[in-house]
Design a protein around this motif. Sequence first.
Motif, PDB file in Angstrom:
ATOM      1  N   VAL A 124     135.951 112.627 101.864  1.00  0.00           N
ATOM      2  CA  VAL A 124     135.290 113.687 101.097  1.00  0.00           C
ATOM      3  C   VAL A 124     134.200 113.098 100.216  1.00  0.00           C
ATOM      4  N   PHE A 125     134.489 111.947  99.622  1.00  0.00           N
ATOM      5  CA  PHE A 125     133.519 111.334  98.704  1.00  0.00           C
ATOM      6  C   PHE A 125     132.228 110.959  99.421  1.00  0.00           C
ATOM      7  N   TYR A 126     132.343 110.270 100.586  1.00  0.00           N
ATOM      8  CA  TYR A 126     131.109 109.810 101.218  1.00  0.00           C
ATOM      9  C   TYR A 126     130.467 110.841 102.149  1.00  0.00           C
ATOM     10  N   THR A 127     131.181 111.929 102.477  1.00  0.00           N
ATOM     11  CA  THR A 127     130.560 112.969 103.312  1.00  0.00           C
ATOM     12  C   THR A 127     130.053 114.158 102.516  1.00  0.00           C
ATOM     13  N   ALA A 128     130.561 114.383 101.306  1.00  0.00           N
ATOM     14  CA  ALA A 128     130.170 115.567 100.530  1.00  0.00           C
ATOM     15  C   ALA A 128     129.640 115.222  99.143  1.00  0.00           C
ATOM     16  N   ILE A 129     130.239 114.248  98.469  1.00  0.00           N
ATOM     17  CA  ILE A 129     129.845 113.939  97.091  1.00  0.00           C
ATOM     18  C   ILE A 129     128.570 113.098  97.033  1.00  0.00           C
ATOM     19  N   THR A 130     128.533 111.996  97.801  1.00  0.00           N
ATOM     20  CA  THR A 130     127.355 111.118  97.730  1.00  0.00           C
ATOM     21  C   THR A 130     126.056 111.793  98.190  1.00  0.00           C
ATOM     22  N   PRO A 131     126.061 112.658  99.237  1.00  0.00           N
ATOM     23  CA  PRO A 131     124.810 113.347  99.572  1.00  0.00           C
ATOM     24  C   PRO A 131     124.307 114.253  98.457  1.00  0.00           C
ATOM     25  N   PHE A 132     125.215 114.718  97.590  1.00  0.00           N
ATOM     26  CA  PHE A 132     124.810 115.522  96.430  1.00  0.00           C
ATOM     27  C   PHE A 132     124.279 114.637  95.306  1.00  0.00           C
ATOM     28  N   VAL A 133     124.896 113.492  95.094  1.00  0.00           N
ATOM     29  CA  VAL A 133     124.539 112.614  93.982  1.00  0.00           C
ATOM     30  C   VAL A 133     123.244 111.841  94.254  1.00  0.00           C
ATOM     31  N   ASN A 134     123.032 111.420  95.515  1.00  0.00           N
ATOM     32  CA  ASN A 134     121.889 110.558  95.823  1.00  0.00           C
ATOM     33  C   ASN A 134     120.528 111.139  95.435  1.00  0.00           C
ATOM     34  N   PRO A 135     120.224 112.414  95.751  1.00  0.00           N
ATOM     35  CA  PRO A 135     118.918 112.959  95.329  1.00  0.00           C
ATOM     36  C   PRO A 135     118.748 112.971  93.817  1.00  0.00           C
ATOM     37  N   LEU A 136     119.839 113.194  93.080  1.00  0.00           N
ATOM     38  CA  LEU A 136     119.765 113.167  91.616  1.00  0.00           C
ATOM     39  C   LEU A 136     119.408 111.773  91.123  1.00  0.00           C
TER      40      LEU A 136
END
Length: 319
Positions: free
Chosen positions: A277-289
């Motif tokens: 969940v972390f690397y498929t959903a959380i990191t794609p959200f955090v990276n652009p920020l």
Amino acid sequence: MENSTGTTLQEFVLLGFQFDPQKQFIFLIFFAILYVLTLVENIAIIILVLIDAHLSQLPMYILLSNFSWVEMCYVTATVPRMLYDLASSCGVISFQVCLFQFYILFSLGSTEFFFLSAMALDRYLAICHPLHYSQIMSPKSCYLLVAICWILGFLGYIVPVTLISKLNFCGPNIIDHFLCDPGPILSLACPPLGNVPFICQIVMHAIFFSNVIFVVVSYGIVIFTLLKSSNQGSLKKAFSTISMHLLVVTLFYGSVGGMYLIPGGESQAELTKAITVFYTAITPFVNPLIYSLRNDQVKKALCRLLRRNMRLIFMRATV
């Protein structure tokens, strides 16, 4: 795919998250909002790079816009299916769709690895070889590098997914995950499996560790070069630039690498789901920020875009 009774298995069942209905609803709302925000963030970066005359000419932002494309496709390969299963409590997925999700997800993950390596190479050339940077990283070279990242990413898993598709599956057909991961799929296959698990592991490890080594060496040389610099102003700016790259690399490689360190035991499946969940959903959200909030050029481009739009609105209002 014939089971022990001679019948053919046509589908798998993804167990997903085994929560009570109230918690499943909370997870559904949370990941739905997260998915929409992730798409908005990455689309904003892509549009900003495309329409800004300055950013669209810089190799780093050409790579960044393609990285955003990968992130959008990557999160779309998993989250919509996860939302559907949370809403319907169904989890049934056909064998062909399951293998297709596995191939797309891992190919996009590999493409992301290669883009992180390409961005590390870009920073290495910009900081360690500034006099030759514009010649080496010309627009033609940059787009060639982009094409190589996409091609290599989607070539790697052709052999594993082809080999898995030829295996026999005897049942049961239950996958204790919310996506089609090769590990749980192979655990359901009938013996003998031959060299299929070994080949899958070789491909996964080769792609992961080759990119990790390349990124670590590249940024190691970059940091060593910066520490020798006597210009404090350029040193601070360069460190600010690579720090956001290192943060993205650490988040993604750290979470994916954690999959190799999971111990056996009853809690393995739940821990695997949490890391996935972390690397498929959380990191794609955090990276652009990370890229936008810590990047002065992105902020300036955004300000230019806002001023231009405000000017157009004002001109139309006065006509």
